[in-house]
Design a protein around this motif. Sequence first.
Motif, mmCIF file in Angstrom:
data_model
loop_
_atom_site.group_PDB
_atom_site.id
_atom_site.type_symbol
_atom_site.label_atom_id
_atom_site.label_comp_id
_atom_site.label_asym_id
_atom_site.label_seq_id
_atom_site.Cartn_x
_atom_site.Cartn_y
_atom_site.Cartn_z
ATOM 1 N N LEU A 3 0.588 -0.648 0.166
ATOM 2 C CA LEU A 3 0.006 0.102 -0.170
ATOM 3 C C LEU A 3 1.098 1.156 -0.134
ATOM 4 C CD1 LEU A 3 -2.850 -0.890 2.529
ATOM 5 C CD2 LEU A 3 -2.910 -0.888 0.781
ATOM 6 N N SER A 4 0.486 2.304 -0.487
ATOM 7 C CA SER A 4 1.054 3.556 -0.474
ATOM 8 C C SER A 4 0.916 4.384 0.763
ATOM 9 C CB SER A 4 0.702 4.346 -2.117
ATOM 10 O OG SER A 4 -0.974 5.275 -1.954
ATOM 11 N N GLU A 5 1.993 5.337 0.653
ATOM 12 C CA GLU A 5 1.314 6.012 2.533
ATOM 13 C C GLU A 5 -0.175 6.303 2.725
ATOM 14 O OE1 GLU A 5 2.964 6.788 5.917
ATOM 15 O OE2 GLU A 5 4.342 5.320 4.455
ATOM 16 N N GLU A 6 -0.364 6.840 1.562
ATOM 17 C CA GLU A 6 -1.776 7.828 1.545
ATOM 18 C C GLU A 6 -2.755 6.409 2.285
ATOM 19 O OE1 GLU A 6 -4.244 10.167 1.376
ATOM 20 O OE2 GLU A 6 -2.251 10.542 1.745
ATOM 21 N N GLU A 7 -2.701 5.037 0.916
ATOM 22 C CA GLU A 7 -3.810 4.359 1.322
ATOM 23 C C GLU A 7 -3.692 3.347 2.919
ATOM 24 O OE1 GLU A 7 -4.049 2.493 -3.104
ATOM 25 O OE2 GLU A 7 -2.093 1.992 -2.072
ATOM 26 N N ARG A 8 -2.505 3.552 3.682
ATOM 27 C CA ARG A 8 -1.872 3.620 4.954
ATOM 28 C C ARG A 8 -3.010 4.705 5.475
ATOM 29 N NH1 ARG A 8 3.803 2.609 4.651
ATOM 30 N NH2 ARG A 8 3.001 1.032 3.513
ATOM 31 N N ARG A 9 -2.456 6.122 5.479
ATOM 32 C CA ARG A 9 -2.536 6.364 6.931
ATOM 33 C C ARG A 9 -4.176 6.359 6.187
ATOM 34 N NH1 ARG A 9 -4.695 11.747 6.007
ATOM 35 N NH2 ARG A 9 -4.979 11.622 3.936
ATOM 36 N N ARG A 10 -5.739 6.289 5.254
ATOM 37 C CA ARG A 10 -7.028 6.131 5.160
ATOM 38 C C ARG A 10 -7.167 5.274 5.762
ATOM 39 N NH1 ARG A 10 -8.289 7.880 -0.878
ATOM 40 N NH2 ARG A 10 -7.784 10.058 -1.171
ATOM 41 N N LEU A 11 -6.519 3.860 5.351
ATOM 42 C CA LEU A 11 -6.613 3.096 5.973
ATOM 43 C C LEU A 11 -6.773 2.781 7.610
ATOM 44 C CD1 LEU A 11 -7.644 -0.315 5.547
ATOM 45 C CD2 LEU A 11 -5.157 -1.800 5.893
#
Length: 101
Positions: A3-11
């Motif tokens: 996962l990208s950093e943005e996707e990880r943060r959203r998750l």
Amino acid sequence: MALSEEERRRLEMLEQELASTDPDLDRTLQTGAHRLHSREGSTMVRGILTTVAAFALVIVGIATELIIIGILGFVLMLAGAHWFIKGLGPGSRPEETLHDA
């Protein structure tokens, strides 16, 4: 696939929101509800096998004309049916009774 950093943060934000809005669901997801389903399945199998064996015992009791064997088979059949029905549904677990109340 990472996962990208943005996707990880959203998750992580979604996980925190879930934990705050529905703590029961979050707790179920954390502990793993799949164990409950496997237990229910094994309870159903045990009920079916017990019922079939008990039915055979009733037939043996009728064939030998020994009433005690027939009665024992009938009681075991009731126990097997109870286990089978118990395995069909979720039953009354403390989490569900607290949630429904």
